[in-house]
Enzyme design. Structure first.
Site, mmCIF file in Angstrom:
data_model
loop_
_atom_site.group_PDB
_atom_site.id
_atom_site.type_symbol
_atom_site.label_atom_id
_atom_site.label_comp_id
_atom_site.label_asym_id
_atom_site.label_seq_id
_atom_site.Cartn_x
_atom_site.Cartn_y
_atom_site.Cartn_z
ATOM 1 C CB THR A 21 -0.960 0.020 1.207
ATOM 2 O OG1 THR A 21 -0.214 -0.156 2.414
ATOM 3 C CG2 THR A 21 -2.004 -1.088 1.089
ATOM 4 C CG HIS A 112 10.442 1.301 12.411
ATOM 5 N ND1 HIS A 112 10.575 -0.049 12.187
ATOM 6 C CD2 HIS A 112 10.123 1.438 13.726
ATOM 7 C CE1 HIS A 112 10.367 -0.695 13.328
ATOM 8 N NE2 HIS A 112 10.090 0.182 14.267
#
Length: 198
Positions: A21, A112
């Site tokens: 995505t 992250h």
């Protein structure tokens, strides 16, 4: 656009292991850009959603195995040929080999789903991160975009964005908040880094 103008476009290569995505969001962000283009999406998973999304958006999609990445110079040589201005890790789970890092200094970045240096390192990815943060009763989380070095999640931080965690949040609802931050900020940070490389 002339070939000459097209050739001057900044080039991005994306590495992804999962559904893709973030990769799709980045591709779409730069789809109509006059200055930047996504050349390819690489994945270590043969049936990764990231490769399928790339195919649908007419972006080259390449699968590779451990030998091609770590033992031979196959991926390194492909990247040398492409000569990207930026290599973007968008949910890529393998540690990047030092020979590629040395070839592209300060040109490999990762995102992250937590506020590093907390909740990073080997094994800390995806839902595992959100589950740990909820279990620790943290009041906020966020995203960290950082340069890649030879250790998981330890490269220099480029950008962070935060979101609050309510008492009712679950790992699933926190994941939604984090995805929202990723989609909003990651392409813009990539653009800023590329602009600075002029």
């Amino acid at each position: 656009m002339s070939d000459k103008a097209s050739a001057k476009k900044k080039k991005i290569v994306i590495f992804a292991s999962g559904s893709g995505t973030n990769a799709e969001n980045i591709i779409k962000y730069f789809q109509n850009s006059d200055s930047t283009r996504v050349l390819a999406v690489f994945s270590n998973k043969k049936f990764a959603g990231a490769l399928e999304r790339a195919h649908k958006l007419n972006i080259k999609a390449l699968h590779f195995d451990r030998d091609a990445f770590y033992k031979s110079n196959e991926i390194l040589n492909l990247l040398k040929d492409m000569n990207p201005d930026l290599i973007v890790l968008a949910g890529f789970l393998w540690l990047f080999p030092s020979n590629i890092i040395k070839q592209f200094p300060d040109r490999i970045i990762n995102i992250h789903p937590a506020l590093l240096p907390k909740y990073g390192g080997k094994g800390m990815y995806g839902s595992k991160v959100h589950e740990t943060i909820i279990a620790e009763k943290e009041k906020e989380s966020g995203i960290t975009i950082h340069y890649v070095n030879e250790k998981y999640d330890e490269g220099q931080t480029i950008f962070q964005a935060t979101t609050t965690i309510s008492e009712n949040d679950t790992p699933e609802t926190l994941a939604e908040k984090i995805h929202s931050l990723e989609y909003r900020h990651f392409p813009k940070v990539i653009q800023q880094l590329l602009d600075e490389k002029n």
